[in-house]
Design a protein around this motif. Sequence first.
Motif, PDB file in Angstrom:
ATOM      1  N   PHE A 128      -0.155 -37.283  43.510  1.00 14.23           N
ATOM      2  CA  PHE A 128      -0.532 -38.484  43.124  1.00 14.23           C
ATOM      3  C   PHE A 128       0.369 -39.541  42.074  1.00 14.23           C
ATOM      4  CE2 PHE A 128      -2.835 -41.244  40.016  1.00 14.23           C
ATOM      5  CZ  PHE A 128      -3.260 -42.356  40.957  1.00 14.23           C
ATOM      6  N   VAL A 129       0.679 -38.738  41.072  1.00 13.73           N
ATOM      7  CA  VAL A 129       1.737 -39.413  40.201  1.00 13.73           C
ATOM      8  C   VAL A 129       2.984 -39.764  41.019  1.00 13.73           C
ATOM      9  CG1 VAL A 129       3.054 -39.105  38.053  1.00 13.73           C
ATOM     10  CG2 VAL A 129       0.917 -38.215  38.129  1.00 13.73           C
ATOM     11  N   TRP A 130       3.466 -39.129  41.878  1.00 15.76           N
ATOM     12  CA  TRP A 130       4.651 -39.312  42.847  1.00 15.76           C
ATOM     13  C   TRP A 130       4.346 -40.540  43.679  1.00 15.76           C
ATOM     14  CZ3 TRP A 130       9.283 -37.134  41.930  1.00 15.76           C
ATOM     15  CH2 TRP A 130      10.263 -37.259  42.978  1.00 15.76           C
ATOM     16  N   LEU A 131       3.227 -40.638  44.171  1.00 16.00           N
ATOM     17  CA  LEU A 131       2.695 -41.711  45.026  1.00 16.00           C
ATOM     18  C   LEU A 131       2.757 -43.189  44.377  1.00 16.00           C
ATOM     19  CD1 LEU A 131       2.292 -41.790  47.859  1.00 16.00           C
ATOM     20  CD2 LEU A 131      -0.151 -41.725  47.483  1.00 16.00           C
ATOM     21  N   PHE A 158      -3.591 -47.218  49.791  1.00 15.58           N
ATOM     22  CA  PHE A 158      -4.978 -46.471  50.295  1.00 15.58           C
ATOM     23  C   PHE A 158      -4.688 -45.046  50.223  1.00 15.58           C
ATOM     24  CE2 PHE A 158      -6.636 -44.123  53.884  1.00 15.58           C
ATOM     25  CZ  PHE A 158      -7.950 -44.210  53.632  1.00 15.58           C
ATOM     26  N   ALA A 159      -3.380 -44.377  50.433  1.00 12.36           N
ATOM     27  CA  ALA A 159      -2.976 -43.076  50.384  1.00 12.36           C
ATOM     28  C   ALA A 159      -3.246 -42.669  49.128  1.00 12.36           C
ATOM     29  CB  ALA A 159      -1.550 -42.772  50.867  1.00 12.36           C
ATOM     30  N   GLY A 160      -2.608 -43.468  48.127  1.00 13.22           N
ATOM     31  CA  GLY A 160      -2.913 -43.284  46.421  1.00 13.22           C
ATOM     32  C   GLY A 160      -4.473 -42.820  46.295  1.00 13.22           C
ATOM     33  N   LEU A 192      -6.904 -42.110  48.463  1.00  9.38           N
ATOM     34  CA  LEU A 192      -7.197 -40.803  48.991  1.00  9.38           C
ATOM     35  C   LEU A 192      -6.531 -39.715  48.170  1.00  9.38           C
ATOM     36  CD1 LEU A 192      -8.397 -39.626  51.365  1.00  9.38           C
ATOM     37  CD2 LEU A 192      -6.376 -39.950  52.810  1.00  9.38           C
ATOM     38  N   ASN A 193      -5.424 -39.718  48.020  1.00 11.66           N
ATOM     39  CA  ASN A 193      -4.636 -38.441  47.102  1.00 11.66           C
ATOM     40  C   ASN A 193      -5.421 -38.425  45.735  1.00 11.66           C
ATOM     41  OD1 ASN A 193      -1.197 -37.658  46.391  1.00 11.66           O
ATOM     42  ND2 ASN A 193      -2.808 -36.828  45.709  1.00 11.66           N
ATOM     43  N   LEU A 194      -5.878 -39.420  44.949  1.00 13.36           N
ATOM     44  CA  LEU A 194      -6.607 -39.205  43.756  1.00 13.36           C
ATOM     45  C   LEU A 194      -7.801 -38.684  44.013  1.00 13.36           C
ATOM     46  CD1 LEU A 194      -6.780 -39.728  40.873  1.00 13.36           C
ATOM     47  CD2 LEU A 194      -7.571 -41.974  41.204  1.00 13.36           C
ATOM     48  N   GLY A 195      -8.600 -39.099  45.174  1.00 17.60           N
ATOM     49  CA  GLY A 195      -9.768 -38.388  45.650  1.00 17.60           C
ATOM     50  C   GLY A 195      -9.818 -36.929  45.632  1.00 17.60           C
TER      51      GLY A 195
END
Length: 184
Positions: A135-138, A172-174, A176-179
């Motif tokens: 997530f941080v990378w995103l 959106f991917a961020g 999703l990744n956080l979720g």
Amino acid sequence: MIVLTIFVTLNNKNTSFCIQYLKKGGIFIKPCIKFPIIFSAISLGVGGLAAIFTRENMDIYERINQPFFSPPSWVFPIVWAILYILMGIGAGLVWCAPRNADKKPAAIFYFGLQLVVNFFWSIIFFNLQMFKASFVWLVFLLALILLMVSAFAKVSKVAAYLQIPYIAWVFFAGILNLGIAILN
């Protein structure tokens, strides 16, 4: 010999594309068309390479707890293929734009840098299964994309506009990744 030339002028900045069809000689594509194709191939190649490196762990997406808004796994390769092509077209437009030549190196640098960071996200998420770190990378990737878009806009507004779907998808991917990071 019939020559058909199509000129498309974008933003009234004399950014033109030329496709010449020589009836007996086949298709000759001028460099201003070749570069978007070349950069798209590079982008797709990086995406393909990431898929090769992560193929053993792609099933992780099906096995982990996901937010309710998670798309099915078959959506991702389709969306990413489109985004890689748009990235490549944007970089190609920047490369062959006739204006602001001094701004092109920075734009191409950010294109390359965000592509490398994009590549490593897959490895962090799928292979290492470090969901919080990915997530941080995103977030870092999103910042680089915004820098790339800003640099693209100084050379070609159209190249910058083509990145809007990329920004939206990574945002959106961020989420999703956080979720996923929270649920796992």
